[in-house]
Structures are given as C-alpha cells and as structure tokens.
Design a protein around this motif. Sequence first.
Motif, mmCIF file in Angstrom:
data_model
loop_
_atom_site.group_PDB
_atom_site.id
_atom_site.type_symbol
_atom_site.label_atom_id
_atom_site.label_comp_id
_atom_site.label_asym_id
_atom_site.label_seq_id
_atom_site.Cartn_x
_atom_site.Cartn_y
_atom_site.Cartn_z
ATOM 1 N N LYS A 20 -14.736 -29.450 0.608
ATOM 2 C CA LYS A 20 -15.462 -28.870 1.735
ATOM 3 C C LYS A 20 -15.467 -29.800 2.942
ATOM 4 C CE LYS A 20 -18.466 -25.887 -0.988
ATOM 5 N NZ LYS A 20 -19.834 -25.602 -1.423
ATOM 6 N N ASN A 21 -15.563 -31.100 2.714
ATOM 7 C CA ASN A 21 -15.548 -32.049 3.813
ATOM 8 C C ASN A 21 -14.184 -32.121 4.487
ATOM 9 O OD1 ASN A 21 -18.102 -33.645 4.395
ATOM 10 N ND2 ASN A 21 -18.082 -33.570 2.170
ATOM 11 N N ILE A 22 -13.115 -32.082 3.712
ATOM 12 C CA ILE A 22 -11.768 -32.059 4.297
ATOM 13 C C ILE A 22 -11.608 -30.807 5.152
ATOM 14 C CG2 ILE A 22 -9.323 -31.736 3.736
ATOM 15 C CD1 ILE A 22 -9.998 -34.590 3.368
ATOM 16 N N ALA A 41 -22.340 -37.605 12.218
ATOM 17 C CA ALA A 41 -21.934 -36.536 11.303
ATOM 18 C C ALA A 41 -20.474 -36.702 10.885
ATOM 19 C CB ALA A 41 -22.144 -35.178 11.966
ATOM 20 N N THR A 42 -19.627 -37.003 11.851
ATOM 21 C CA THR A 42 -18.213 -37.194 11.542
ATOM 22 C C THR A 42 -18.016 -38.410 10.660
ATOM 23 O OG1 THR A 42 -17.634 -36.211 13.671
ATOM 24 C CG2 THR A 42 -15.919 -37.459 12.546
ATOM 25 N N ARG A 43 -18.708 -39.492 10.970
ATOM 26 C CA ARG A 43 -18.599 -40.703 10.144
ATOM 27 C C ARG A 43 -19.061 -40.439 8.708
ATOM 28 N NH1 ARG A 43 -16.159 -45.586 12.052
ATOM 29 N NH2 ARG A 43 -16.118 -45.383 14.308
ATOM 30 N N GLY A 44 -20.092 -39.625 8.529
ATOM 31 C CA GLY A 44 -20.577 -39.290 7.197
ATOM 32 C C GLY A 44 -19.560 -38.500 6.396
ATOM 33 N N MET A 45 -18.882 -37.541 7.052
ATOM 34 C CA MET A 45 -17.850 -36.760 6.364
ATOM 35 C C MET A 45 -16.663 -37.648 5.992
ATOM 36 S SD MET A 45 -17.735 -33.010 8.101
ATOM 37 C CE MET A 45 -17.887 -33.439 9.823
ATOM 38 N N ILE A 46 -16.303 -38.556 6.883
ATOM 39 C CA ILE A 46 -15.194 -39.468 6.594
ATOM 40 C C ILE A 46 -15.547 -40.369 5.422
ATOM 41 C CG2 ILE A 46 -13.900 -41.434 7.498
ATOM 42 C CD1 ILE A 46 -14.108 -40.052 10.264
ATOM 43 N N GLN A 47 -16.784 -40.806 5.342
ATOM 44 C CA GLN A 47 -17.213 -41.700 4.257
ATOM 45 C C GLN A 47 -17.028 -41.044 2.887
ATOM 46 O OE1 GLN A 47 -18.035 -44.832 4.687
ATOM 47 N NE2 GLN A 47 -18.634 -45.267 2.604
ATOM 48 N N ILE A 48 -17.261 -39.743 2.800
ATOM 49 C CA ILE A 48 -17.143 -39.031 1.529
ATOM 50 C C ILE A 48 -15.683 -38.935 1.081
ATOM 51 C CG2 ILE A 48 -17.458 -36.770 0.427
ATOM 52 C CD1 ILE A 48 -20.033 -36.538 2.149
ATOM 53 N N VAL A 55 -8.141 -43.396 9.413
ATOM 54 C CA VAL A 55 -8.871 -43.168 10.650
ATOM 55 C C VAL A 55 -8.429 -44.202 11.678
ATOM 56 C CG1 VAL A 55 -11.167 -43.044 11.682
ATOM 57 C CG2 VAL A 55 -10.845 -42.337 9.317
ATOM 58 N N GLU A 56 -8.159 -43.711 12.902
ATOM 59 C CA GLU A 56 -7.814 -44.582 14.018
ATOM 60 C C GLU A 56 -8.715 -44.224 15.191
ATOM 61 O OE1 GLU A 56 -3.679 -44.166 15.076
ATOM 62 O OE2 GLU A 56 -3.219 -43.504 13.054
ATOM 63 N N GLU A 57 -9.086 -45.236 15.972
ATOM 64 C CA GLU A 57 -9.853 -44.988 17.186
ATOM 65 C C GLU A 57 -8.871 -44.700 18.312
ATOM 66 O OE1 GLU A 57 -12.655 -47.993 18.164
ATOM 67 O OE2 GLU A 57 -13.803 -47.715 16.328
#
Length: 61
Positions: A20-22, A41-48, A55-57
Amino acid sequence: MALKITQTKGLVGANPKQRKNISALGLKRIGHSVVRQDNGATRGMIQIVRHMVTVEEVAGE
C-alpha cells in the motif's frame, strides 16, 4: 526541496502495508521514479519501504 524516489525491488513477498505504501507513493514497477515533496508523511512512507527504494534529493518541484 523535493525527493526523487525510485523503486529498486519488486513486491513479491512484501506484506500488505508495504504494498500500500509503494502504491501511495505512486510507484508502479521496478525502475519507476517519482518526485514528491519532502515532508513528514512522505518520509514516513519511505521509512516503511526503505529496503525497496532509493531516495535522492532534488532541487525544485
């Protein structure tokens, strides 16, 4: 600031929360990239799903 997120691994064997996060990040297949705003919110989804993505800035939107 924005984040470029690239899916590097498939969803075979992933649990439903990871799938679901992907999907919520907008990723569809291995090698697909999206640009999202850098927020909590985005950082939380990436953490999962951190083991499935890179991830690149990037500067700008």
